[in-house]
Design an enzyme around this catalytic site. Structure first.
Site, PDB file in Angstrom:
ATOM      1  N   ASP A 203       1.011  -1.308   0.048  1.00 34.14           N
ATOM      2  CA  ASP A 203       0.156  -0.069  -0.347  1.00 34.14           C
ATOM      3  C   ASP A 203       0.509   1.188  -0.012  1.00 34.14           C
ATOM      4  OD1 ASP A 203      -2.984   0.884   0.693  1.00 34.14           O
ATOM      5  OD2 ASP A 203      -1.497   2.445   2.396  1.00 34.14           O
ATOM      6  N   GLU A 258       1.113  -0.682  -5.113  1.00 34.21           N
ATOM      7  CA  GLU A 258       0.820   0.517  -5.108  1.00 34.21           C
ATOM      8  C   GLU A 258       1.463   2.119  -5.481  1.00 34.21           C
ATOM      9  OE1 GLU A 258      -3.099   2.944  -3.513  1.00 34.21           O
ATOM     10  OE2 GLU A 258      -1.888   2.720  -2.339  1.00 34.21           O
TER      11      GLU A 258
HETATM   12  C1  GLC Z   1      -4.376   3.382  -0.718  1.00 31.41           C
HETATM   13  C2  GLC Z   1      -5.790   2.309  -0.610  1.00 31.41           C
HETATM   14  C3  GLC Z   1      -6.838   3.529  -0.101  1.00 31.41           C
HETATM   15  C4  GLC Z   1      -6.597   4.006   1.236  1.00 31.41           C
HETATM   16  C5  GLC Z   1      -4.721   4.420   0.477  1.00 31.41           C
HETATM   17  C6  GLC Z   1      -4.036   4.710   2.491  1.00 31.41           C
HETATM   18  O1  GLC Z   1      -4.399   4.353  -1.855  1.00 31.41           O
HETATM   19  O2  GLC Z   1      -5.455   1.804  -1.972  1.00 31.41           O
HETATM   20  O3  GLC Z   1      -7.538   3.148  -0.255  1.00 31.41           O
HETATM   21  O4  GLC Z   1      -7.260   4.786   1.738  1.00 31.41           O
HETATM   22  O5  GLC Z   1      -4.283   4.039   0.509  1.00 31.41           O
HETATM   23  O6  GLC Z   1      -3.603   3.277   3.178  1.00 31.41           O
END
Ligand code: GLC
Length: 540
Positions: A203, A258
């Protein structure tokens, strides 16, 4: 799918556990619900399942505020159930990817609670970013950064210090310069890998490392590495360490990042051979439904991944993004967090046709494909949730102007009728977000025997993708004369086994490329023409 390189062309289905299936009837999706519905994923043709966080959490940000990485939230079930689920999924040919949220923890996490109690100057506070404020009495936050969820990034605690949170105040950022933080996350990885997880999704993967000077954000783009918390060069060493952990298993585990970065070259650095295996392709996902824009995204993606020998990924949506079966029917078909508003109209019929074509396009591209739960049912974004039902901090922190992300998180419909359309047992508690009337028409039950349904299209496409040798490998050849114009036409594979994918993104029918056979189309063909907003797979 027994290859150690399964992640190179896997179909990964994303489960948002809270909204997938409710086994115990309390209105909240859970692991019992997932276990009962695993055959749906097998029948769909998925190779792996990615679970958004299922750990103990106050759910201030849908589970991205983790209080304990080694425990399952009681609303979802138990660790024993998670272990059973991982095993059962694997027996059905589905690998499990768990979500790791390294940038921050929940304010209920033991470390943060200890830091609050221990007070200023304590070693416990060193694991986070506690600072004195600016101004005469420290009444101003240490910096003027803006949170990804809008508003500031600092919250003051009763003893006067401030702590950093790039997201919500319930998500304090960890200090990655601290050895405890590094050690702990490698341990968490091993904890889940030892339980059979085949990979992790990382994440907010670009934000971990901060400049201890906490300087202001550079006004000009284009100075990579100079940002105080985004994509700093020191971050790569962390992922190299994680890769060593992943590679220490007999079946090496996969790291999926991500990585939201505008510069594709900077993104590719995360995918070097000793770092992550793949990363989500947000460039493609956010582009408008236009041939030129999508062609450029595909070209750029393939060009930037090739030098690091990383496979591309193709993503149409996730739990943060407006559903394609709504977005593609709007006047503005691109996606931008900053532009989200209430009351944007959409032609849902058009969006549905385009979402079908997009499904065939992504399934034909080289690399891995992500399917967010419900997209295989063509679920639209639910845009008229009662305001008092909304839960997403993005809505609250925008002062109510941004509808937030609840509209793509509405519990799934499994049956045509029933009090929650089969999400939970009939007569159980109401789902945690209300389902719209008529939701049952999108249910698995309503679609599975209808050859024209979105579900049937996904099943056929993923079955063909698995069966067609042309859809392996990394080669893609653009069809002659289609570098521009309203169609995307490319060939995968060669010789008798080649496959041509053609997508018409324009407003007029286009002649089908020469072919001996139509393998699959996203909508009816018009004689020898490909109608607008339609995709087709052909044998040349
Ligand atoms: C990422 C996740 C999202 C979350 C953020 C903070 O972007 O996909 O859902 O709110 O991280 O952890």
């Amino acid at each position: 799918m027994n290859s150690p390189h399964w992640w190179r062309d896997a179909v990964v289905y994303q489960i948002y556990p809270r909204s997938f299936a409710d086994g115990d009837g309390d209105g909240i999706g859970d692991l019992a619900g997932v276990r009962a519905r695993l055959p749906h994923l097998r029948d769909l043709g998925a190779d792996a399942v990615w679970f958004t966080p299922w750990y103990r959490s106050p759910l201030a940000d849908g589970g991205y505020d983790v209080a304990d990485y080694r425990a399952i939230d009681p609303a979802f079930g138990t660790l024993a159930e998670a272990e059973a689920l991982i095993t059962e999924a694997r027996e059905l040919g589905l690998r499990t990817i768990v979500d790791v949220v390294p940038n921050h923890v929940s304010d209920q996490h033991a470390w943060f609670q200890e830091a609050l109690t221990a007070g200023p100057g304590s070693p416990e506070r060193e694991r986070f970013w506690f600072r004195e404020g600016r101004g005469e009495n420290g009444e101003l936050p240490p910096t003027d950064w803006t949170s990804s969820f809008q508003g500031g990034t600092w919250t003051r605690v009763p003893d006067g210090q401030w702590y950093l949170h790039l997201f919500a105040p319930q998500q304090p950022d960890l200090n990655w310069n601290h050895p405890d933080v590094r050690r702990e996350h490698e341990d968490v990885l091993r904890f889940w890998f030892d339980r059979g997880a085949a990979g992790i999704r990382v994440d907010s993967a670009t934000m971990l490392v901060k400049d201890p000077e906490l300087g202001e954000i550079p006004q000009r783009e284009g100075s990579p590495g100079a940002h105080p918390f985004m994509d700093r060069d020191g971050i790569h060493e962390i992922y190299r360490g994680w890769r060593r952990v992943a590679d220490s298993y007999d079946e090496p585990r996969a790291l999926v990042g991500e990585v939201w970065l505008a510069d594709p070259g900077r993104m590719a650095r995360y995918l070097r051979p000793d770092e992550m295996h793949t990363a989500f392709n947000f460039d493609f996902m956010t582009r408008p439904w236009e041939a030129g824009a999508l062609r450029a995204a595909i070209r750029d993606t393939l060009a930037t991944h090739a030098p690091v020998d990383a496979p591309a990924t193709w993503v149409l949506s996730n739990h943060d993004i407006t559903r394609p079966a709504t977005r593609y029917g709007r006047e503005e078909t691109s996606f931008d967090f900053a532009a989200k508003r209430f009351g944007v109209t959409a032609d849902l019929g058009l969006a549905q046709r385009r979402a079908r074509a997009a499904a065939l396009l992504t399934a034909a591209l080289p690399g891995s494909v992500y399917v967010y739960q419900g997209d295989e049912l063509g679920l639209p974004e639910v845009e008229d949730l009662p305001l008092d039902a909304l839960k997403d901090p993005m809505y609250f922190r925008s002062g109510g102007t941004d509808p937030g992300r609840d509209g793509c998180r509405v519990p799934l419909p499994w049956t045509e009728a029933g009090s929650s359309f089969g999400f939970g047992p009939d007569g159980g508690a109401a789902p945690w977000l209300p389902q719209p009337e008529g939701w049952g028409a999108y249910s698995v039950q309503a679609q599975e025997n209808d050859p024209g349904s979105m579900l049937s299209l996904y099943r056929s496409a993923l079955a063909l993708r698995r069966a067609e040798p042309a859809l392996r490998g990394s080669e893609l050849a653009w069809f002659d004369g289609t570098d521009e114009g309203d169609a995307l036409v490319f060939t995968r594979g060669s010789g008798a086994q080649a496959l041509v994918c053609a997508v018409n993104l324009g407003s007029k029918p286009l002649p089908l490329p020469p072919h001996s056979r139509v393998l699959l189309s996203s909508g009816p063909l018009d004689g020898t023409d490909l109608p607008p907003d339609t995709a087709v797979w052909l044998r040349p």
